[in-house]
Design a protein around this motif. Structure first.
Motif, PDB file in Angstrom:
ATOM      1  N   VAL A  58       0.863  -1.182   0.000  1.00  0.00           N
ATOM      2  CA  VAL A  58       0.000   0.000   0.000  1.00  0.00           C
ATOM      3  C   VAL A  58       0.901   1.234   0.000  1.00  0.00           C
ATOM      4  CG1 VAL A  58      -1.768   1.271   1.297  1.00  0.00           C
ATOM      5  CG2 VAL A  58      -1.850  -1.238   1.201  1.00  0.00           C
ATOM      6  N   SER A  59       0.567   2.211  -0.815  1.00  0.00           N
ATOM      7  CA  SER A  59       1.407   3.411  -0.921  1.00  0.00           C
ATOM      8  C   SER A  59       1.514   4.114   0.430  1.00  0.00           C
ATOM      9  CB  SER A  59       0.844   4.376  -1.966  1.00  0.00           C
ATOM     10  OG  SER A  59      -0.333   4.988  -1.487  1.00  0.00           O
ATOM     11  N   ARG A  60       2.626   4.781   0.633  1.00  0.00           N
ATOM     12  CA  ARG A  60       2.876   5.487   1.901  1.00  0.00           C
ATOM     13  C   ARG A  60       1.717   6.419   2.250  1.00  0.00           C
ATOM     14  NH1 ARG A  60       7.274   6.662   5.029  1.00  0.00           N
ATOM     15  NH2 ARG A  60       8.718   5.700   3.579  1.00  0.00           N
ATOM     16  N   ARG A  61       1.198   7.126   1.269  1.00  0.00           N
ATOM     17  CA  ARG A  61       0.115   8.087   1.479  1.00  0.00           C
ATOM     18  C   ARG A  61      -1.178   7.391   1.933  1.00  0.00           C
ATOM     19  NH1 ARG A  61      -3.889   9.571  -1.633  1.00  0.00           N
ATOM     20  NH2 ARG A  61      -3.139   8.547  -3.502  1.00  0.00           N
ATOM     21  N   ARG A  62      -1.409   6.162   1.485  1.00  0.00           N
ATOM     22  CA  ARG A  62      -2.650   5.453   1.778  1.00  0.00           C
ATOM     23  C   ARG A  62      -2.571   4.532   2.994  1.00  0.00           C
ATOM     24  NH1 ARG A  62      -6.969   5.801   1.687  1.00  0.00           N
ATOM     25  NH2 ARG A  62      -7.454   3.630   1.357  1.00  0.00           N
ATOM     26  N   ARG A  63      -1.371   4.266   3.517  1.00  0.00           N
ATOM     27  CA  ARG A  63      -1.224   3.254   4.577  1.00  0.00           C
ATOM     28  C   ARG A  63      -2.058   3.542   5.813  1.00  0.00           C
ATOM     29  NH1 ARG A  63       5.106   3.041   3.978  1.00  0.00           N
ATOM     30  NH2 ARG A  63       5.050   2.116   1.908  1.00  0.00           N
ATOM     31  N   ARG A  64      -1.889   4.717   6.393  1.00  0.00           N
ATOM     32  CA  ARG A  64      -2.610   5.021   7.632  1.00  0.00           C
ATOM     33  C   ARG A  64      -4.123   5.057   7.411  1.00  0.00           C
ATOM     34  NH1 ARG A  64      -1.353   7.132  12.793  1.00  0.00           N
ATOM     35  NH2 ARG A  64      -3.119   8.226  13.691  1.00  0.00           N
ATOM     36  N   PRO A  65      -4.633   5.746   6.366  1.00  0.00           N
ATOM     37  CA  PRO A  65      -6.081   5.716   6.147  1.00  0.00           C
ATOM     38  C   PRO A  65      -6.599   4.302   5.887  1.00  0.00           C
ATOM     39  CG  PRO A  65      -5.080   7.448   4.808  1.00  0.00           C
ATOM     40  CD  PRO A  65      -3.965   6.680   5.446  1.00  0.00           C
ATOM     41  N   ALA A  66      -5.822   3.498   5.150  1.00  0.00           N
ATOM     42  CA  ALA A  66      -6.240   2.119   4.881  1.00  0.00           C
ATOM     43  C   ALA A  66      -6.286   1.316   6.182  1.00  0.00           C
ATOM     44  CB  ALA A  66      -5.306   1.465   3.880  1.00  0.00           C
ATOM     45  N   ALA A  67      -5.301   1.527   7.051  1.00  0.00           N
ATOM     46  CA  ALA A  67      -5.263   0.817   8.337  1.00  0.00           C
ATOM     47  C   ALA A  67      -6.434   1.233   9.214  1.00  0.00           C
ATOM     48  CB  ALA A  67      -3.936   1.069   9.040  1.00  0.00           C
ATOM     49  N   CYS A  68      -6.733   2.518   9.267  1.00  0.00           N
ATOM     50  CA  CYS A  68      -7.873   2.995  10.063  1.00  0.00           C
ATOM     51  C   CYS A  68      -9.182   2.422   9.536  1.00  0.00           C
ATOM     52  CB  CYS A  68      -7.926   4.523  10.055  1.00  0.00           C
ATOM     53  SG  CYS A  68      -6.613   5.302  11.009  1.00  0.00           S
ATOM     54  N   ASP A  69      -9.323   2.399   8.215  1.00  0.00           N
ATOM     55  CA  ASP A  69     -10.531   1.854   7.606  1.00  0.00           C
ATOM     56  C   ASP A  69     -10.662   0.352   7.889  1.00  0.00           C
ATOM     57  OD1 ASP A  69     -12.899   2.006   5.892  1.00  0.00           O
ATOM     58  OD2 ASP A  69     -11.689   0.850   4.458  1.00  0.00           O
ATOM     59  N   ALA A  70      -9.564  -0.390   7.751  1.00  0.00           N
ATOM     60  CA  ALA A  70      -9.599  -1.836   8.005  1.00  0.00           C
ATOM     61  C   ALA A  70      -9.937  -2.122   9.466  1.00  0.00           C
ATOM     62  CB  ALA A  70      -8.266  -2.464   7.616  1.00  0.00           C
ATOM     63  N   LEU A  71      -9.356  -1.361  10.383  1.00  0.00           N
ATOM     64  CA  LEU A  71      -9.682  -1.546  11.802  1.00  0.00           C
ATOM     65  C   LEU A  71     -11.160  -1.274  12.054  1.00  0.00           C
ATOM     66  CD1 LEU A  71      -6.510   0.045  13.430  1.00  0.00           C
ATOM     67  CD2 LEU A  71      -7.292  -2.317  13.778  1.00  0.00           C
ATOM     68  N   ALA A  72     -11.693  -0.229  11.436  1.00  0.00           N
ATOM     69  CA  ALA A  72     -13.124   0.082  11.600  1.00  0.00           C
ATOM     70  C   ALA A  72     -13.991  -1.044  11.039  1.00  0.00           C
ATOM     71  CB  ALA A  72     -13.451   1.409  10.924  1.00  0.00           C
ATOM     72  N   GLN A  73     -13.640  -1.553   9.854  1.00  0.00           N
ATOM     73  CA  GLN A  73     -14.418  -2.636   9.258  1.00  0.00           C
ATOM     74  C   GLN A  73     -14.424  -3.874  10.145  1.00  0.00           C
ATOM     75  OE1 GLN A  73     -14.014  -3.629   4.984  1.00  0.00           O
ATOM     76  NE2 GLN A  73     -12.528  -1.949   4.983  1.00  0.00           N
ATOM     77  N   ALA A  74     -13.301  -4.134  10.806  1.00  0.00           N
ATOM     78  CA  ALA A  74     -13.175  -5.312  11.653  1.00  0.00           C
ATOM     79  C   ALA A  74     -13.674  -5.068  13.081  1.00  0.00           C
ATOM     80  CB  ALA A  74     -11.721  -5.772  11.686  1.00  0.00           C
TER      81      ALA A  74
END
Length: 188
Positions: A58-74
């Motif tokens: 995952v691109s550096r710019r997208r890592r943190r938002p992607a991680a926050c989104d994945a944590l929320a989904q789970a």
């Protein structure tokens, strides 16, 4: 299938890319949650999932938002700042789920994802799996046959690595009976 261990026969082709055992591009298209996830105890849940996003490309710019989104989904968004070593079994399972989906994979392998979840979390897990199945192929491994029947669209029973039964989950047959007739009774 996840490419974690070398195969002993046969082959796997992931979305037309290649075999995950020896193809990095194929492994990048797979999300995997092992039965006993190895979370780093001194990392926060967010740092851990962000790290997995990095490993998945995952691109550096997208890592943190992607991680926050994945944590929320789970269902683990509220755990983002908690140390993994201080999480309960069910909380660790949810963080591991987030790690498996953080890179929006084409194929997701969950090994016993319901272990350690309370009934409310189990219902939420089913909803997550159904949601993920609208955009990814989701393979869900469990020994809880009743859970498989209410969660999955299709049931495949393996015995020593071979398919011994393959059926739609909604069939009226009792899954335990199907399992026992396919693999036999008793201790093995």
């Amino acid at each position: 299938m996840a490419g974690v261990l070398p195969g002993r026969g046969g082959s796997v082709l992931v979305t037309g890319v290649g075999d995950p055992a020896d193809d990095r591009a194929a492994r990048a298209r797979i999300g995997y949650m092992p039965e006993a996830p190895a979370l780093y105890p001194d990392d926060t849940a967010l740092r851990y999932v962000t790290y997995l996003a990095d490993l998945a490309g995952v691109s550096r710019r997208r890592r943190r938002p992607a991680a926050c989104d994945a944590l929320a989904q789970a269902g683990a968004g509220n755990l983002a700042d908690r140390l993994c070593g201080r999480l309960s079994k069910g909380q660790r399972q949810r963080v591991a789920m987030a790690g498996a989906i953080v890179h929006d994979p084409d194929v997701i392998l969950f090994d016993e994802p319901g272990e350690g979840l309370d009934p409310r979390q189990t219902v939420a897990l089913r909803a997550l799996l159904r949601s993920l199945a609208t955009r990814s192929a989701v393979l869900f491994s469990t020994h809880l046959l009743a859970e498989a029947q209410v969660t999955c669209d299709r049931i495949v029973i393996l015995d020593h690595g071979s398919v011994v039964a393959d059926r739609p989950a909604g069939d009226a047959d009792d899954l335990e009976t199907v399992f026992l007739s396919a693999v036999g009774e008793g201790w093995t």
